[in-house]
Design a protein around this motif. Structure first.
Motif, PDB file in Angstrom:
ATOM      1  N   SER A 176      53.382  45.921  55.210  1.00 57.52           N
ATOM      2  CA  SER A 176      53.980  45.283  54.029  1.00 57.52           C
ATOM      3  C   SER A 176      55.498  45.273  54.120  1.00 57.52           C
ATOM      4  CB  SER A 176      53.546  46.024  52.759  1.00 57.52           C
ATOM      5  OG  SER A 176      52.139  45.990  52.622  1.00 57.52           O
ATOM      6  N   GLU A 177      56.112  44.291  53.448  1.00 58.35           N
ATOM      7  CA  GLU A 177      57.564  44.122  53.550  1.00 58.35           C
ATOM      8  C   GLU A 177      58.308  44.551  52.296  1.00 58.35           C
ATOM      9  OE1 GLU A 177      58.409  40.159  54.772  1.00 58.35           O
ATOM     10  OE2 GLU A 177      57.432  40.386  56.735  1.00 58.35           O
ATOM     11  N   THR A 178      57.596  44.896  51.226  1.00 53.94           N
ATOM     12  CA  THR A 178      58.255  45.407  50.029  1.00 53.94           C
ATOM     13  C   THR A 178      57.563  46.690  49.600  1.00 53.94           C
ATOM     14  OG1 THR A 178      56.861  44.294  48.377  1.00 53.94           O
ATOM     15  CG2 THR A 178      58.731  43.031  49.288  1.00 53.94           C
ATOM     16  N   ALA A 179      58.280  47.505  48.843  1.00 58.80           N
ATOM     17  CA  ALA A 179      57.715  48.779  48.382  1.00 58.80           C
ATOM     18  C   ALA A 179      56.503  48.541  47.494  1.00 58.80           C
ATOM     19  CB  ALA A 179      58.790  49.574  47.641  1.00 58.80           C
ATOM     20  N   GLU A 180      56.579  47.530  46.627  1.00 54.76           N
ATOM     21  CA  GLU A 180      55.452  47.256  45.743  1.00 54.76           C
ATOM     22  C   GLU A 180      54.242  46.787  46.538  1.00 54.76           C
ATOM     23  OE1 GLU A 180      54.352  44.850  41.635  1.00 54.76           O
ATOM     24  OE2 GLU A 180      56.207  44.373  42.691  1.00 54.76           O
ATOM     25  N   ASP A 181      54.455  45.886  47.514  1.00 54.73           N
ATOM     26  CA  ASP A 181      53.339  45.398  48.325  1.00 54.73           C
ATOM     27  C   ASP A 181      52.708  46.534  49.127  1.00 54.73           C
ATOM     28  OD1 ASP A 181      53.654  42.838  47.390  1.00 54.73           O
ATOM     29  OD2 ASP A 181      54.728  42.098  49.157  1.00 54.73           O
ATOM     30  N   ALA A 182      53.550  47.438  49.631  1.00 51.80           N
ATOM     31  CA  ALA A 182      53.028  48.569  50.405  1.00 51.80           C
ATOM     32  C   ALA A 182      52.160  49.465  49.523  1.00 51.80           C
ATOM     33  CB  ALA A 182      54.179  49.366  51.004  1.00 51.80           C
ATOM     34  N   SER A 183      52.598  49.685  48.293  1.00 54.48           N
ATOM     35  CA  SER A 183      51.832  50.517  47.361  1.00 54.48           C
ATOM     36  C   SER A 183      50.484  49.881  47.052  1.00 54.48           C
ATOM     37  CB  SER A 183      52.624  50.704  46.057  1.00 54.48           C
ATOM     38  OG  SER A 183      53.876  51.308  46.296  1.00 54.48           O
ATOM     39  N   ILE A 184      50.496  48.588  46.762  1.00 58.23           N
ATOM     40  CA  ILE A 184      49.263  47.880  46.414  1.00 58.23           C
ATOM     41  C   ILE A 184      48.309  47.826  47.607  1.00 58.23           C
ATOM     42  CG2 ILE A 184      48.330  45.622  45.747  1.00 58.23           C
ATOM     43  CD1 ILE A 184      50.900  45.250  44.068  1.00 58.23           C
ATOM     44  N   ALA A 185      48.872  47.619  48.808  1.00 60.22           N
ATOM     45  CA  ALA A 185      48.030  47.552  50.004  1.00 60.22           C
ATOM     46  C   ALA A 185      47.361  48.899  50.274  1.00 60.22           C
ATOM     47  CB  ALA A 185      48.879  47.137  51.207  1.00 60.22           C
ATOM     48  N   TYR A 186      48.099  49.976  50.051  1.00 60.49           N
ATOM     49  CA  TYR A 186      47.517  51.305  50.244  1.00 60.49           C
ATOM     50  C   TYR A 186      46.396  51.536  49.239  1.00 60.49           C
ATOM     51  CZ  TYR A 186      47.072  56.367  50.439  1.00 60.49           C
ATOM     52  OH  TYR A 186      46.571  57.639  50.554  1.00 60.49           O
ATOM     53  N   PHE A 187      46.627  51.165  47.985  1.00 60.06           N
ATOM     54  CA  PHE A 187      45.601  51.342  46.958  1.00 60.06           C
ATOM     55  C   PHE A 187      44.343  50.552  47.306  1.00 60.06           C
ATOM     56  CE2 PHE A 187      43.562  50.121  42.916  1.00 60.06           C
ATOM     57  CZ  PHE A 187      43.284  51.389  42.415  1.00 60.06           C
ATOM     58  N   ALA A 188      44.518  49.321  47.779  1.00 58.02           N
ATOM     59  CA  ALA A 188      43.367  48.487  48.151  1.00 58.02           C
ATOM     60  C   ALA A 188      42.544  49.165  49.248  1.00 58.02           C
ATOM     61  CB  ALA A 188      43.844  47.112  48.612  1.00 58.02           C
ATOM     62  N   ALA A 189      43.236  49.816  50.180  1.00 53.05           N
ATOM     63  CA  ALA A 189      42.526  50.510  51.257  1.00 53.05           C
ATOM     64  C   ALA A 189      41.772  51.718  50.721  1.00 53.05           C
ATOM     65  CB  ALA A 189      43.518  50.945  52.330  1.00 53.05           C
ATOM     66  N   MET A 190      42.256  52.296  49.625  1.00 48.22           N
ATOM     67  CA  MET A 190      41.644  53.499  49.062  1.00 48.22           C
ATOM     68  C   MET A 190      40.546  53.197  48.034  1.00 48.22           C
ATOM     69  SD  MET A 190      42.938  56.128  50.533  1.00 48.22           S
ATOM     70  CE  MET A 190      43.067  55.144  52.037  1.00 48.22           C
ATOM     71  N   GLU A 191      40.454  51.956  47.604  1.00 47.27           N
ATOM     72  CA  GLU A 191      39.433  51.611  46.597  1.00 47.27           C
ATOM     73  C   GLU A 191      38.027  51.863  47.117  1.00 47.27           C
ATOM     74  OE1 GLU A 191      40.587  48.403  43.381  1.00 47.27           O
ATOM     75  OE2 GLU A 191      40.991  47.612  45.402  1.00 47.27           O
ATOM     76  N   THR A 192      37.840  51.769  48.423  1.00 44.70           N
ATOM     77  CA  THR A 192      36.515  52.026  48.988  1.00 44.70           C
ATOM     78  C   THR A 192      36.119  53.493  48.821  1.00 44.70           C
ATOM     79  OG1 THR A 192      37.491  52.407  51.179  1.00 44.70           O
ATOM     80  CG2 THR A 192      36.715  50.180  50.690  1.00 44.70           C
ATOM     81  N   PHE A 193      37.098  54.371  48.566  1.00 47.66           N
ATOM     82  CA  PHE A 193      36.825  55.785  48.338  1.00 47.66           C
ATOM     83  C   PHE A 193      36.714  56.099  46.849  1.00 47.66           C
ATOM     84  CE2 PHE A 193      38.938  55.722  52.462  1.00 47.66           C
ATOM     85  CZ  PHE A 193      38.129  56.537  53.223  1.00 47.66           C
ATOM     86  N   GLY A 194      36.814  55.059  46.008  1.00 42.94           N
ATOM     87  CA  GLY A 194      36.711  55.265  44.571  1.00 42.94           C
ATOM     88  C   GLY A 194      38.034  55.481  43.869  1.00 42.94           C
ATOM     89  N   ALA A 195      39.143  55.061  44.502  1.00 40.94           N
ATOM     90  CA  ALA A 195      40.453  55.210  43.872  1.00 40.94           C
ATOM     91  C   ALA A 195      40.489  54.426  42.568  1.00 40.94           C
ATOM     92  CB  ALA A 195      41.553  54.720  44.801  1.00 40.94           C
ATOM     93  N   SER A 196      41.009  55.066  41.513  1.00 38.72           N
ATOM     94  CA  SER A 196      41.034  54.447  40.188  1.00 38.72           C
ATOM     95  C   SER A 196      42.434  54.338  39.608  1.00 38.72           C
ATOM     96  CB  SER A 196      40.171  55.268  39.222  1.00 38.72           C
ATOM     97  OG  SER A 196      40.645  56.623  39.161  1.00 38.72           O
ATOM     98  N   TYR A 197      43.419  54.972  40.255  1.00 36.91           N
ATOM     99  CA  TYR A 197      44.761  55.028  39.686  1.00 36.91           C
ATOM    100  C   TYR A 197      45.775  55.220  40.810  1.00 36.91           C
ATOM    101  CZ  TYR A 197      48.803  56.977  37.166  1.00 36.91           C
ATOM    102  OH  TYR A 197      50.061  57.217  36.687  1.00 36.91           O
ATOM    103  N   LEU A 198      46.923  54.586  40.665  1.00 35.51           N
ATOM    104  CA  LEU A 198      48.003  54.790  41.633  1.00 35.51           C
ATOM    105  C   LEU A 198      49.341  54.752  40.921  1.00 35.51           C
ATOM    106  CD1 LEU A 198      48.683  53.556  45.169  1.00 35.51           C
ATOM    107  CD2 LEU A 198      50.224  52.750  43.368  1.00 35.51           C
ATOM    108  N   GLN A 199      50.217  55.661  41.305  1.00 34.06           N
ATOM    109  CA  GLN A 199      51.615  55.589  40.880  1.00 34.06           C
ATOM    110  C   GLN A 199      52.492  55.944  42.061  1.00 34.06           C
ATOM    111  OE1 GLN A 199      53.425  57.279  37.081  1.00 34.06           O
ATOM    112  NE2 GLN A 199      54.316  58.664  38.602  1.00 34.06           N
TER     113      GLN A 199
END
Length: 241
Positions: free
Chosen positions: A15-38
């Motif tokens: 990812s090229e922005t901090a926000e995109d990097a955060s969202i991309a990481y969360f998307a990768a973690m949703e398969t583990f049941g991630a429900s929240y990110l900050q």
């Protein structure tokens, strides 16, 4: 293990922005049941680390949570009234869980976990990086009810550290808060540093003793000090006198 960590972290690295990097990481973690990110990138408060000073440091990048949770009584409770996670910052922890600092078997944290439950957080895996000039990049990744093996937790948190290091490269934290004292506040506290009494300061400055106490107390609060001695020490440390 390294390949597993990198698989979790790769979307954030691409990812090229901090926000995109955060969202991309969360998307990768949703398969583990991630429900929240900050994610945040801020500077360690110069004042005493409290819930209020920690929040005031700002630097929020992304928060993915139920729309009605931020600003709710439950949200305010865990951010301002009961924030055991300040312990992780005081100890400079790089990897931890919410439950490390708020054990579920402790009655005093019952309301805390009820409040987090409103955001679908049964526990959270966290990663924090510490940079130059007090910079701190943090990740809180909440999950619905889910037990992780030690290997899974390690991989998720290490990938989280890759993300927080990436955040350091993609953006800069806000400048450290500058303590702004009025001339009277600085002069009154400087005279306290010289060992003057309130009465002596009132004579020197030509103001009432009650006004002296008002200025000194205002300066103390702005500096985040618990008493006059600590306020003087902070004034000297910040080269304000």
């Amino acid at each position: 293990m390294l390949s597993r960590i990198m698989a979790h972290a790769e979307p954030a690295l691409a990812s090229e922005t901090a926000e995109d990097a955060s969202i991309a990481y969360f998307a990768a973690m949703e398969t583990f049941g991630a429900s929240y990110l900050q994610t945040r990138l801020y500077r360690r408060p110069a004042a005493t680390l409290t819930s209020a000073s920690h929040w005031a440091a700002g630097g929020f990048i992304t928060r993915l949570a139920p729309a009605d949770w931020p600003g709710s009584p439950a949200f305010d409770y865990v951010c301002f009234e009961c924030n055991p996670l300040l312990g992780a910052i005081r100890e400079s922890r790089t990897r931890y869980r919410f439950s490390d600092f708020a054990p579920r078997n402790r009655p005093q944290f019952g309301v805390y976990w009820e409040a987090l439950g409103e955001a679908g957080i049964n526990d959270a895996l966290c990663s924090t990086s510490y940079g130059a000039d007090g910079a701190i990049a943090s990740l809180h990744l909440g999950f619905h009810e889910r037990e992780f093996t030690a290997e899974e937790s390690f991989a998720i948190q290490m990938a989280g550290l890759v993300l927080t290091e990436r955040l350091m490269n993609l953006t800069t934290p806000p400048p450290a808060a500058i303590v702004r004292l009025t001339v009277r506040e600085r002069d009154a506290l400087a005279l306290v540093a010289e060992g003057k009494t309130d009465w002596e300061i009132s004579v020197i400055l030509g103001i009432a003793e009650a006004t002296v106490r008002f200025h000194v107390d205002n300066a103390r609060r702005k500096l985040g000090a618990v008493n006059r001695a600590q306020a003087v020490a902070r004034l000297v440390n910040q080269r304000l006198i």
